[in-house]
Design a protein around this motif. Structure first.
Motif, PDB file in Angstrom:
ATOM      1  N   LYS A 120      37.983  31.573  19.246  1.00 16.04           N
ATOM      2  CA  LYS A 120      38.128  30.236  19.832  1.00 16.04           C
ATOM      3  C   LYS A 120      39.517  30.091  20.473  1.00 16.04           C
ATOM      4  CE  LYS A 120      37.589  25.452  18.328  1.00 16.04           C
ATOM      5  NZ  LYS A 120      39.011  25.108  18.221  1.00 16.04           N
ATOM      6  N   ASP A 121      40.525  30.555  19.775  1.00 15.75           N
ATOM      7  CA  ASP A 121      41.890  30.460  20.321  1.00 15.75           C
ATOM      8  C   ASP A 121      42.018  31.236  21.625  1.00 15.75           C
ATOM      9  OD1 ASP A 121      42.967  28.901  18.349  1.00 15.75           O
ATOM     10  OD2 ASP A 121      43.651  30.599  17.122  1.00 15.75           O
ATOM     11  N   GLU A 122      41.451  32.424  21.643  1.00 13.76           N
ATOM     12  CA  GLU A 122      41.536  33.227  22.866  1.00 13.76           C
ATOM     13  C   GLU A 122      40.893  32.475  24.034  1.00 13.76           C
ATOM     14  OE1 GLU A 122      39.797  36.842  21.042  1.00 13.76           O
ATOM     15  OE2 GLU A 122      41.284  37.960  22.196  1.00 13.76           O
ATOM     16  N   ILE A 123      39.715  31.951  23.797  1.00 14.87           N
ATOM     17  CA  ILE A 123      39.012  31.272  24.894  1.00 14.87           C
ATOM     18  C   ILE A 123      39.827  30.084  25.394  1.00 14.87           C
ATOM     19  CG2 ILE A 123      36.916  29.993  25.526  1.00 14.87           C
ATOM     20  CD1 ILE A 123      35.376  31.827  23.609  1.00 14.87           C
ATOM     21  N   GLU A 124      40.338  29.319  24.461  1.00 17.06           N
ATOM     22  CA  GLU A 124      41.133  28.149  24.862  1.00 17.06           C
ATOM     23  C   GLU A 124      42.351  28.536  25.702  1.00 17.06           C
ATOM     24  OE1 GLU A 124      42.459  25.658  21.603  1.00 17.06           O
ATOM     25  OE2 GLU A 124      40.365  25.080  21.298  1.00 17.06           O
ATOM     26  N   LEU A 125      42.900  29.687  25.390  1.00 19.68           N
ATOM     27  CA  LEU A 125      44.142  30.078  26.062  1.00 19.68           C
ATOM     28  C   LEU A 125      43.924  30.884  27.354  1.00 19.68           C
ATOM     29  CD1 LEU A 125      46.293  30.942  22.954  1.00 19.68           C
ATOM     30  CD2 LEU A 125      46.844  29.220  24.667  1.00 19.68           C
ATOM     31  N   LEU A 126      42.676  31.069  27.762  1.00 18.20           N
ATOM     32  CA  LEU A 126      42.436  31.874  28.976  1.00 18.20           C
ATOM     33  C   LEU A 126      43.256  31.392  30.181  1.00 18.20           C
ATOM     34  CD1 LEU A 126      38.561  32.545  28.748  1.00 18.20           C
ATOM     35  CD2 LEU A 126      40.406  34.179  28.311  1.00 18.20           C
ATOM     36  N   PRO A 127      43.284  30.077  30.457  1.00 17.21           N
ATOM     37  CA  PRO A 127      44.095  29.638  31.615  1.00 17.21           C
ATOM     38  C   PRO A 127      45.575  29.989  31.450  1.00 17.21           C
ATOM     39  CG  PRO A 127      42.602  27.892  30.913  1.00 17.21           C
ATOM     40  CD  PRO A 127      42.549  28.954  29.845  1.00 17.21           C
ATOM     41  N   MET A 128      46.058  29.885  30.228  1.00 15.13           N
ATOM     42  CA  MET A 128      47.453  30.240  29.972  1.00 15.13           C
ATOM     43  C   MET A 128      47.676  31.733  30.225  1.00 15.13           C
ATOM     44  SD  MET A 128      50.278  29.080  29.385  1.00 15.13           S
ATOM     45  CE  MET A 128      50.248  27.463  28.680  1.00 15.13           C
ATOM     46  N   GLY A 129      46.667  32.535  29.909  1.00 15.52           N
ATOM     47  CA  GLY A 129      46.757  33.977  30.179  1.00 15.52           C
ATOM     48  C   GLY A 129      46.987  34.233  31.663  1.00 15.52           C
ATOM     49  N   ALA A 130      46.279  33.476  32.504  1.00 17.98           N
ATOM     50  CA  ALA A 130      46.429  33.654  33.956  1.00 17.98           C
ATOM     51  C   ALA A 130      47.853  33.301  34.386  1.00 17.98           C
ATOM     52  CB  ALA A 130      45.408  32.787  34.697  1.00 17.98           C
ATOM     53  N   LYS A 131      48.359  32.210  33.849  1.00 16.84           N
ATOM     54  CA  LYS A 131      49.708  31.794  34.261  1.00 16.84           C
ATOM     55  C   LYS A 131      50.762  32.794  33.770  1.00 16.84           C
ATOM     56  CE  LYS A 131      53.197  28.290  33.712  1.00 16.84           C
ATOM     57  NZ  LYS A 131      53.602  26.980  33.211  1.00 16.84           N
TER      58      LYS A 131
END
Ligand code: GN1
Ligand code: MG
Length: 353
Positions: A282-293
């Motif tokens: 769940k944490d990974e999915i939530e942070l996907l946009p942050m991964g892009a940035k």
């Protein structure tokens, strides 16, 4: 190169050779033989990959692992042994070469349709899934701290301090922008270290042009460029695909107004990646946009470091190429910041559905 190809167990005599792809690191050629077989011959950039023998051990182990899971063996790179049975050839100038069977297909520098981008997303998602049970401890770290963002910043600080070619004076604005975000850019690395995020075996270079598409069906056939497969974060794999493929301009665009984040393409990729990979937390999915940035900030930092160090890492075509790349990435980060809420909403909506 002509001489190197003769050291591999290929079918027939080489007839034609041309350069292939747009990689920033290795030197890649496509070879056709008189019997109609096609191969890719690559010279490994040993300035970047300092341990080419270990690198090839990784690549062979990873392709073997994936081959045991797929129905069609052409879905995974098939390396050709050299005459001595090793998967590389070292020439008398101590340059390392490797060769694999070219199964046909093409790579894109930008998606031509949503379907292309969706396909690449599924391919990278599936790749993640296929490697979920790969014994990470057996992998060599081909580039230590490759996506350790705080360490990339540390290297920028060193480059600024040394200012080897007096270029720091030209880049104060870029430096300020990146340093203002230094703390935030370390988020993923810190979460990996305190185990809030899982360390996985990841690809680490998930640009669209690292997927081979089928000429006729345009389906993703095969994931390329496995040199950086190492323990890492799924967020960087997801994020790097967004950085490259959901951007509206090439990563080295000069006209900055052309560089934005295409939210629709972001959505397409999110769907494809999550359709291909079901094991994210769940944490990974939530942070996907942050991964892009963060991966975009990281790459801006790497380009700027290379610029300050007089361009010895990335291949460049003109003298300010790395600075142009830095600026394009910074512009993309700015647009991602403006669209962060919308990216997060897209991910949330998709997961809820
Ligand atoms: C390099 O080799 P290539 O072009 O697929 C680089 C990536 C960067 C990318 C930027 C080993 O990838 O990390 O994101 O350029 N690979 C390495 O285009 O440093
Ligand atoms: Mg590549």
């Amino acid at each position: 190169m002509q001489q190197a190809i003769h050291h591999f167990r290929i079918e027939g005599q080489p007839l034609y050779c041309k350069t292939f792809g747009h990689g920033n690191i290795n030197y890649t050629f496509q070879i056709t033989t008189d019997k109609g077989y096609q191969y890719i011959l690559q010279r490994i950039n040993t300035h970047v990959f300092k341990r080419p023998v270990e690198l090839m051990e990784n690549v062979i182990a990873v392709t073997k692992h994936i081959r045991s899971k797929v129905a069609d063996p052409s879905e995974v790179l098939n390396f050709v042994p050299a005459l001595d049975g090793k998967y590389y050839y070292k020439d008398e100038r101590r340059r390392y070469w490797r060769c694999y069977v070219f199964v046909g297909g093409f790579c894109l520098e930008a998606p031509e349709s949503d379907a292309d981008f969706y396909e690449s997303a599924v391919a990278f998602g599936r790749f993640q899934e296929q490697l979920a049970d790969f014994p990470a401890g057996t992998l060599h770290e081909t580039i230590p701290n490759f996506h350790n963002t705080p360490d990339r910043y540390r290297m920028l600080h060193v480059a600024m301090y040394e200012d080897a070619c007096d270029r720091l004076q030209y880049v104060q604005r870029e430096v300020d922008f990146l340093l203002e975000r230094e703390q935030e850019a370390g988020t993923i690395q810190r979460m990996l270290e305190n185990r809030t995020l899982p360390l996985r075996v990841t690809h680490n270079d998930t640009k669209l042009n690292n997927v081979l598409l089928d000429m006729k069906t345009r389906k993703a056939k095969c994931v390329l460029d496995l040199d950086t497969v190492m323990p890492g974060s799924s967020l960087f794999d997801f994020g790097d695909s967004i950085r490259f493929g959901a951007a509206t301009a090439p990563e080295d665009v000069q006209e900055l107004s052309r560089m934005t984040l295409d939210l629709h393409r972001f959505e397409v990729y999110t769907k494809g990646y999550l359709d291909g990979c079901h094991s994210l937390t769940k944490d990974e999915i939530e942070l996907l946009p942050m991964g892009a940035k963060i991966i975009t900030l990281e790459l801006a930092t790497r380009f700027l470091t290379d610029y300050l160090e007089s361009d010895h890492y990335f291949k460049t075509q003109y003298s300010d190429h790395n600075l142009v790349r830095t600026r394009a990435q910074i512009r993309l980060v700015q647009d991602m910041e403006a669209k962060m809420d919308q990216m997060q909403r897209i991910v949330k909506n998709y997961v809820e559905r």
